[in-house]
Design an enzyme around this catalytic site. Sequence first.
Site, PDB file in Angstrom:
ATOM      1  N   ARG A   1       7.670   0.322 -60.276  1.00 21.71           N
ATOM      2  CA  ARG A   1       8.921   0.741 -60.918  1.00 21.71           C
ATOM      3  C   ARG A   1       8.841   0.591 -62.425  1.00 21.71           C
ATOM      4  O   ARG A   1       9.802   0.933 -63.123  1.00 21.71           O
ATOM      5  CB  ARG A   1      10.056  -0.147 -60.409  1.00 21.71           C
ATOM      6  CG  ARG A   1      10.904   0.459 -59.287  1.00 21.71           C
ATOM      7  CD  ARG A   1      11.927  -0.594 -58.902  1.00 21.71           C
ATOM      8  NE  ARG A   1      13.133  -0.120 -58.279  1.00 21.71           N
ATOM      9  CZ  ARG A   1      13.295   0.013 -56.968  1.00 21.71           C
ATOM     10  NH1 ARG A   1      12.310  -0.200 -56.145  1.00 21.71           N
ATOM     11  NH2 ARG A   1      14.469   0.369 -56.495  1.00 21.71           N
TER      12      ARG A   1
ATOM     13  N   ARG B   1      25.503   5.062 -47.782  1.00 27.17           N
ATOM     14  CA  ARG B   1      24.410   4.421 -47.028  1.00 27.17           C
ATOM     15  C   ARG B   1      24.914   3.180 -46.283  1.00 27.17           C
ATOM     16  O   ARG B   1      25.659   2.365 -46.835  1.00 27.17           O
ATOM     17  CB  ARG B   1      23.286   4.019 -47.988  1.00 27.17           C
ATOM     18  CG  ARG B   1      22.177   3.235 -47.295  1.00 27.17           C
ATOM     19  CD  ARG B   1      20.874   3.261 -48.044  1.00 27.17           C
ATOM     20  NE  ARG B   1      20.906   2.590 -49.337  1.00 27.17           N
ATOM     21  CZ  ARG B   1      19.893   2.583 -50.188  1.00 27.17           C
ATOM     22  NH1 ARG B   1      18.762   3.210 -49.891  1.00 27.17           N
ATOM     23  NH2 ARG B   1      19.987   1.970 -51.343  1.00 27.17           N
TER      24      ARG B   1
HETATM   25  P1  ADP Z   1      16.377   1.697 -53.291  1.00 27.07           P
HETATM   26  O1  ADP Z   1      15.563   2.000 -52.061  1.00 27.07           O
HETATM   27  O2  ADP Z   1      17.807   1.877 -53.090  1.00 27.07           O
HETATM   28  O3  ADP Z   1      15.817   2.347 -54.512  1.00 27.07           O
HETATM   29  P2  ADP Z   1      15.025  -0.804 -53.164  1.00 27.07           P
HETATM   30  O4  ADP Z   1      15.316  -1.287 -51.789  1.00 27.07           O
HETATM   31  O5  ADP Z   1      13.724  -0.147 -53.426  1.00 27.07           O
HETATM   32  O6  ADP Z   1      16.219   0.146 -53.587  1.00 27.07           O
HETATM   33  O7  ADP Z   1      15.183  -1.975 -54.206  1.00 27.07           O
HETATM   34  C1  ADP Z   1      16.319  -2.820 -54.205  1.00 27.07           C
HETATM   35  C2  ADP Z   1      16.204  -3.801 -55.362  1.00 27.07           C
HETATM   36  O8  ADP Z   1      15.048  -4.635 -55.174  1.00 27.07           O
HETATM   37  C3  ADP Z   1      16.029  -3.190 -56.745  1.00 27.07           C
HETATM   38  O9  ADP Z   1      17.262  -2.785 -57.328  1.00 27.07           O
HETATM   39  C4  ADP Z   1      15.375  -4.351 -57.484  1.00 27.07           C
HETATM   40  O10 ADP Z   1      16.318  -5.345 -57.813  1.00 27.07           O
HETATM   41  C5  ADP Z   1      14.447  -4.932 -56.428  1.00 27.07           C
HETATM   42  N1  ADP Z   1      13.107  -4.279 -56.463  1.00 27.07           N
HETATM   43  C6  ADP Z   1      12.551  -3.529 -55.480  1.00 27.07           C
HETATM   44  N2  ADP Z   1      11.329  -3.080 -55.845  1.00 27.07           N
HETATM   45  C7  ADP Z   1      11.114  -3.567 -57.091  1.00 27.07           C
HETATM   46  C8  ADP Z   1      10.065  -3.439 -58.024  1.00 27.07           C
HETATM   47  N3  ADP Z   1       8.970  -2.697 -57.758  1.00 27.07           N
HETATM   48  N4  ADP Z   1      10.179  -4.074 -59.212  1.00 27.07           N
HETATM   49  C9  ADP Z   1      11.258  -4.810 -59.507  1.00 27.07           C
HETATM   50  N5  ADP Z   1      12.318  -4.962 -58.700  1.00 27.07           N
HETATM   51  C10 ADP Z   1      12.254  -4.347 -57.486  1.00 27.07           C
HETATM   52  P1  ADP Z   2      15.771   5.389 -50.974  1.00 25.67           P
HETATM   53  O1  ADP Z   2      14.802   4.632 -50.107  1.00 25.67           O
HETATM   54  O2  ADP Z   2      15.102   6.419 -51.835  1.00 25.67           O
HETATM   55  O3  ADP Z   2      16.675   4.481 -51.755  1.00 25.67           O
HETATM   56  P2  ADP Z   2      17.102   6.074 -48.438  1.00 25.67           P
HETATM   57  O4  ADP Z   2      15.985   6.593 -47.616  1.00 25.67           O
HETATM   58  O5  ADP Z   2      17.629   4.712 -48.149  1.00 25.67           O
HETATM   59  O6  ADP Z   2      16.733   6.232 -50.013  1.00 25.67           O
HETATM   60  O7  ADP Z   2      18.300   7.145 -48.340  1.00 25.67           O
HETATM   61  C1  ADP Z   2      19.537   6.939 -49.036  1.00 25.67           C
HETATM   62  C2  ADP Z   2      20.700   7.422 -48.148  1.00 25.67           C
HETATM   63  O8  ADP Z   2      20.637   8.849 -48.011  1.00 25.67           O
HETATM   64  C3  ADP Z   2      20.685   6.876 -46.728  1.00 25.67           C
HETATM   65  O9  ADP Z   2      22.027   6.664 -46.333  1.00 25.67           O
HETATM   66  C4  ADP Z   2      20.025   7.981 -45.892  1.00 25.67           C
HETATM   67  O10 ADP Z   2      20.509   7.997 -44.562  1.00 25.67           O
HETATM   68  C5  ADP Z   2      20.469   9.236 -46.653  1.00 25.67           C
HETATM   69  N1  ADP Z   2      19.464  10.312 -46.672  1.00 25.67           N
HETATM   70  C6  ADP Z   2      18.114  10.194 -46.741  1.00 25.67           C
HETATM   71  N2  ADP Z   2      17.517  11.413 -46.800  1.00 25.67           N
HETATM   72  C7  ADP Z   2      18.520  12.316 -46.788  1.00 25.67           C
HETATM   73  C8  ADP Z   2      18.561  13.767 -46.834  1.00 25.67           C
HETATM   74  N3  ADP Z   2      17.447  14.491 -46.921  1.00 25.67           N
HETATM   75  N4  ADP Z   2      19.774  14.363 -46.800  1.00 25.67           N
HETATM   76  C9  ADP Z   2      20.913  13.625 -46.729  1.00 25.67           C
HETATM   77  N5  ADP Z   2      20.934  12.281 -46.691  1.00 25.67           N
HETATM   78  C10 ADP Z   2      19.765  11.627 -46.711  1.00 25.67           C
END
Ligand code: ADP
Ligand code: ADP
Length: 212
Positions: A88, A122
Site C-alpha cells: 500500500r 459491506r
Molecule cells: P479494504 O479491503 O477495505 O481495502 P483492508 O482489509 O485491506 O481494507 O485493510 C483494512 C485496514 O488494515 C487498512 O485501512 C489499514 O489500517 C490496515 N492495512 C491493511 N493492509 C495494510 C498495509 N499493506 N499497510 C498498512 N496498513 C494496512
Molecule cells: P476490497 O477487498 O477491495 O476492499 P470487497 O471485496 O470487500 O473489496 O468488496 C467491497 C464490497 O462490495 C462488498 O460488500 C462486496 O460484497 C461488494 N462487491 C464486490 N465486488 C462487487 C461487484 N463487482 N459489484 C458489486 N458489489 C461488489
Amino acid sequence: MKMVFLGPPGAGKGTMAVRVADAAGIPHISTGDIFRFNIKNETELGKKVKAILDSGELVPDTVTIELVQDRLQKDDAANGFILDGFPRTIPQADALGEMVELDRVINFELSDVEVVKRLSGRRVHPGSGRTYHVLFSPPRVEGKDDETGEPLVQRDDDKEEAIKNRLNVYREQTQPLIDYYRSRGKLVDLDSAPSPDNVYAALAELLGLKRA
Ligand code: ADP
Ligand code: ADP
C-alpha cells in the site's frame, strides 16, 4: 502465479481474491484480514493496530512488511499467491520486490462514488471473513451468514468518517503504486464496475483460468 491485487478500498479485491485463489489453488493473503484476526484474538499485534484500523490510517511499514515476509515463507506460498491489500506504500513495494519476483499486478479500477456505495453496504461474517453487500450481494437471510447463520457486522472502518479518510490515504499513499508497477511492465487494468460474475469472468480470462 505471484500476484498483487491493487485498488481502492471496496473495489472488490477481496471478493475476487477468494474466487481466484480457489480456482488457481493458491493462497489469498490479505493483510487486512491478518490484522483483523489479531484484533479479534487480542494478540500483542492486535492491540497495537486496533486504533489504526478503526481510523483508516495505515499500519507502519515495518510492522506490515515483517508480517508479509513471514507469511510468504510458508510452504503454501511457494508456487504462487494473491496479495490483497499489500503493498500500500512505495516502501512496502520496494520491500516486496526484494522478497519475490511478481508476475502480475491487477489494478482494480472503480470510481469514488461506487467505492462509497460498496463500502457503506459491506457486511462481514467476523469468524470467516466472508463478505456480503446489503444490495449487491445479500445473504440468503438478512443479517445472517449463509453458512453458519451467525450475525453479520459492519466493520468500524466502513462507517462514513473512516471511509473518507481511507480514500484520502489511498490517494496519497497507494495510488502512486499504479505508476510504480506500470513502469515496471507488471500492471494490468481491470474495470471493476460490472457485476461480480462479470468482473470474475474478465479476470479469469486475463489470468487464463477456467471459469468457476
Ligand atoms: P479494504 O479491503 O477495505 O481495502 P483492508 O482489509 O485491506 O481494507 O485493510 C483494512 C485496514 O488494515 C487498512 O485501512 C489499514 O489500517 C490496515 N492495512 C491493511 N493492509 C495494510 C498495509 N499493506 N499497510 C498498512 N496498513 C494496512
Ligand atoms: P476490497 O477487498 O477491495 O476492499 P470487497 O471485496 O470487500 O473489496 O468488496 C467491497 C464490497 O462490495 C462488498 O460488500 C462486496 O460484497 C461488494 N462487491 C464486490 N465486488 C462487487 C461487484 N463487482 N459489484 C458489486 N458489489 C461488489
